[in-house]
Design a protein around this motif. Structure first.
Motif, PDB file in Angstrom:
ATOM      1  N   PRO A 130      -1.310 -11.898  -5.513  1.00 47.34           N
ATOM      2  CA  PRO A 130      -2.418 -10.991  -5.208  1.00 47.34           C
ATOM      3  C   PRO A 130      -2.188  -9.606  -5.807  1.00 47.34           C
ATOM      4  N   SER A 131      -3.276  -8.987  -6.258  1.00 48.04           N
ATOM      5  CA  SER A 131      -3.224  -7.634  -6.809  1.00 48.04           C
ATOM      6  C   SER A 131      -3.360  -6.579  -5.727  1.00 48.04           C
ATOM      7  N   MET A 132      -3.980  -6.955  -4.634  1.00 44.37           N
ATOM      8  CA  MET A 132      -4.204  -6.023  -3.518  1.00 44.37           C
ATOM      9  C   MET A 132      -4.246  -6.810  -2.229  1.00 44.37           C
ATOM     10  N   TYR A 133      -3.621  -6.292  -1.201  1.00 47.09           N
ATOM     11  CA  TYR A 133      -3.826  -6.879   0.119  1.00 47.09           C
ATOM     12  C   TYR A 133      -3.739  -5.807   1.193  1.00 47.09           C
ATOM     13  N   ILE A 134      -4.478  -6.061   2.284  1.00 47.87           N
ATOM     14  CA  ILE A 134      -4.625  -5.132   3.388  1.00 47.87           C
ATOM     15  C   ILE A 134      -4.109  -5.817   4.648  1.00 47.87           C
ATOM     16  N   SER A 141      -1.815  -0.321  18.264  1.00 51.50           N
ATOM     17  CA  SER A 141      -2.518   0.773  17.606  1.00 51.50           C
ATOM     18  C   SER A 141      -1.600   1.367  16.544  1.00 51.50           C
ATOM     19  N   ILE A 142      -1.823   0.965  15.312  1.00 56.21           N
ATOM     20  CA  ILE A 142      -0.989   1.375  14.184  1.00 56.21           C
ATOM     21  C   ILE A 142      -1.845   1.348  12.922  1.00 56.21           C
ATOM     22  N   SER A 143      -1.483   2.160  11.950  1.00 50.90           N
ATOM     23  CA  SER A 143      -2.278   2.247  10.723  1.00 50.90           C
ATOM     24  C   SER A 143      -2.314   0.924   9.959  1.00 50.90           C
ATOM     25  N   TRP A 144      -3.397   0.764   9.207  1.00 47.65           N
ATOM     26  CA  TRP A 144      -3.503  -0.327   8.259  1.00 47.65           C
ATOM     27  C   TRP A 144      -2.553  -0.051   7.085  1.00 47.65           C
ATOM     28  N   GLY A 145      -1.996  -1.102   6.504  1.00 47.58           N
ATOM     29  CA  GLY A 145      -1.195  -0.967   5.298  1.00 47.58           C
ATOM     30  C   GLY A 145      -1.913  -1.588   4.117  1.00 47.58           C
ATOM     31  N   VAL A 146      -1.898  -0.890   2.965  1.00 44.26           N
ATOM     32  CA  VAL A 146      -2.561  -1.384   1.757  1.00 44.26           C
ATOM     33  C   VAL A 146      -1.540  -1.490   0.631  1.00 44.26           C
ATOM     34  N   TYR A 147      -1.374  -2.702   0.122  1.00 42.58           N
ATOM     35  CA  TYR A 147      -0.586  -2.939  -1.091  1.00 42.58           C
ATOM     36  C   TYR A 147      -1.544  -2.941  -2.274  1.00 42.58           C
ATOM     37  N   GLN A 157       5.742   1.335  -2.290  1.00 48.59           N
ATOM     38  CA  GLN A 157       4.749   2.325  -1.877  1.00 48.59           C
ATOM     39  C   GLN A 157       3.607   1.651  -1.130  1.00 48.59           C
ATOM     40  N   ALA A 158       2.847   2.450  -0.408  1.00 49.71           N
ATOM     41  CA  ALA A 158       1.693   1.926   0.310  1.00 49.71           C
ATOM     42  C   ALA A 158       0.650   3.011   0.479  1.00 49.71           C
ATOM     43  N   LEU A 159      -0.555   2.574   0.780  1.00 56.29           N
ATOM     44  CA  LEU A 159      -1.636   3.433   1.237  1.00 56.29           C
ATOM     45  C   LEU A 159      -2.038   2.969   2.626  1.00 56.29           C
ATOM     46  N   GLN A 160      -2.765   3.807   3.350  1.00 54.38           N
ATOM     47  CA  GLN A 160      -3.274   3.435   4.659  1.00 54.38           C
ATOM     48  C   GLN A 160      -4.793   3.502   4.639  1.00 54.38           C
ATOM     49  N   LEU A 161      -5.428   2.393   4.997  1.00 56.23           N
ATOM     50  CA  LEU A 161      -6.881   2.284   4.896  1.00 56.23           C
ATOM     51  C   LEU A 161      -7.596   3.261   5.817  1.00 56.23           C
ATOM     52  N   SER A 163      -6.584   6.290   6.526  1.00 58.09           N
ATOM     53  CA  SER A 163      -6.049   7.631   6.308  1.00 58.09           C
ATOM     54  C   SER A 163      -6.543   8.227   5.000  1.00 58.09           C
ATOM     55  N   THR A 164      -6.615   9.549   4.961  1.00 64.66           N
ATOM     56  CA  THR A 164      -6.912  10.268   3.718  1.00 64.66           C
ATOM     57  C   THR A 164      -5.636  10.630   2.963  1.00 64.66           C
ATOM     58  N   GLY A 165      -4.502  10.151   3.429  1.00 68.74           N
ATOM     59  CA  GLY A 165      -3.217  10.490   2.845  1.00 68.74           C
ATOM     60  C   GLY A 165      -2.997   9.905   1.466  1.00 68.74           C
ATOM     61  N   ALA A 166      -2.031  10.475   0.756  1.00 66.85           N
ATOM     62  CA  ALA A 166      -1.642   9.983  -0.560  1.00 66.85           C
ATOM     63  C   ALA A 166      -0.776   8.733  -0.407  1.00 66.85           C
ATOM     64  N   ALA A 167      -0.497   8.075  -1.531  1.00 69.92           N
ATOM     65  CA  ALA A 167       0.473   6.985  -1.530  1.00 69.92           C
ATOM     66  C   ALA A 167       1.832   7.533  -1.112  1.00 69.92           C
ATOM     67  N   PHE A 168       2.584   6.744  -0.371  1.00 68.46           N
ATOM     68  CA  PHE A 168       3.863   7.207   0.149  1.00 68.46           C
ATOM     69  C   PHE A 168       4.911   6.104   0.033  1.00 68.46           C
ATOM     70  N   THR A 169       6.168   6.496   0.095  1.00 71.06           N
ATOM     71  CA  THR A 169       7.255   5.529   0.044  1.00 71.06           C
ATOM     72  C   THR A 169       7.280   4.745   1.344  1.00 71.06           C
ATOM     73  N   ALA A 170       7.241   3.423   1.240  1.00 72.29           N
ATOM     74  CA  ALA A 170       7.132   2.562   2.423  1.00 72.29           C
ATOM     75  C   ALA A 170       7.939   1.294   2.174  1.00 72.29           C
ATOM     76  N   THR A 171       9.257   1.447   2.101  1.00 70.38           N
ATOM     77  CA  THR A 171      10.106   0.310   1.725  1.00 70.38           C
ATOM     78  C   THR A 171      10.073  -0.818   2.747  1.00 70.38           C
ATOM     79  N   ASN A 172       9.757  -0.501   4.013  1.00 67.24           N
ATOM     80  CA  ASN A 172       9.712  -1.555   5.022  1.00 67.24           C
ATOM     81  C   ASN A 172       8.291  -2.021   5.326  1.00 67.24           C
ATOM     82  N   TYR A 173       7.328  -1.622   4.505  1.00 66.50           N
ATOM     83  CA  TYR A 173       6.000  -2.241   4.589  1.00 66.50           C
ATOM     84  C   TYR A 173       6.034  -3.605   3.911  1.00 66.50           C
TER      85      TYR A 173
END
Length: 258
Positions: A130-134, A141-147, A157-161, A163-173
């Motif tokens: 997969p190129s993308m998964y959510i 109650s926890i943020s969504w994770g986006v690969y 790295q990951a994004l949060q669906l 959140s307005t945040g930037a991509a961040f280091t998320a080695t345990n996502y």
């Protein structure tokens, strides 16, 4: 809502007139279960989404703001997976998967093992990575994770669906592990032990879907992104700075509405 050319398995609904939640329904979790892509909330049981139909879906709850408030305009984005889910044992846990490999879309549910501080792998059925998964923990109650493969280091790295945040280091996502043609990896920073979770996964299909990234140029005339086909749905997010919303364009509303 009728006249679709298929029975949808994933329906994403948004109230267009009010600042109301994005409501997500799928046939694997069942029509009475909803998640909100803009919030961290746990899965809720509701009665407003009545059924997935052969050519659409039915909403029937009176004046439900997310789906059926009087005189309010809505938009719904719909995907076809594979109907009823089946068990997939490709990963370290058995997943329930509804998949349409021809269209490159899969709905996956599973339960994180109770002793899985290393996370788990689960089969997705797409036959290509997969190129993308959510991912969303349904019980907490926890943020969504986006690969997304367009990030500079997708496996770490990951994004949060929500959140307005930037991509961040998320080695345990994703446990610093890229998806393969048979499995994807989910870590315990995004799904807790013993919790149920859902994954929506897309693989790139030539002439049908495209995933990637681009760098803006600050000009009113560009840049131009080539997909190889005329898209009907575009989801984008600025990744290098915080404070910027996810944006969706589609071919059914005005071309400049987002």
């Amino acid at each position: 809502i009728s006249s679709l050319a298929f029975q949808p398995d994933f329906v994403w609904i948004k109230n267009r007139d009010e600042a109301i939640n994005n409501a997500l329904y799928d046939s694997v979790r069942g029509n009475t279960k909803v998640l909100f892509s803009n919030k961290t909330e746990t899965e809720a049981t509701v009665g407003d989404f009545s059924s997935f139909n052969s050519d659409g879906f039915t909403v029937a709850y009176a004046n439900r703001q997310e789906t059926n408030k009087n005189n309010i305009k809505y938009v719904a984005w719909c995907w076809k997976a594979g109907g009823a889910a089946s068990s997939n044992t490709d990963g370290s846990v058995t997943s329930q998967v509804s998949v349409n490999a021809a269209y490159g879309f899969s709905i996956i549910t599973a339960t994180m093992p109770s002793t899985s501080n290393l996370g788990c792998t689960l089969g997705h059925g797409l036959n290509t990575a997969p190129s993308m998964y959510i991912v969303k923990d349904r019980d907490m109650s926890i943020s969504w994770g986006v690969y997304h493969e367009g990030l500079s280091s997708p496996s770490t790295q990951a994004l949060q669906l929500n959140s307005t945040g930037a991509a961040f280091t998320a080695t345990n996502y994703w446990k610093s592990t890229s998806p393969t043609s048979s499995v994807l990896t989910v870590g315990t920073s995004i799904v807790s032990e013993s919790h149920d979770f859902v994954v929506y996964a897309w693989s790139e299909i030539a002439g049908f879907s495209k995933f990637g990234s681009y760098t803006g140029n600050g000009s009113s005339s560009g840049p131009t992104v080539t997909t190889g086909f005329k898209p009907k749905f575009i989801l984008m997010k600025r990744t290098d700075a915080s404070g910027y919303n996810w944006v969706i364009f589609d071919a059914e509303r005005n071309a400049f509405d987002e």
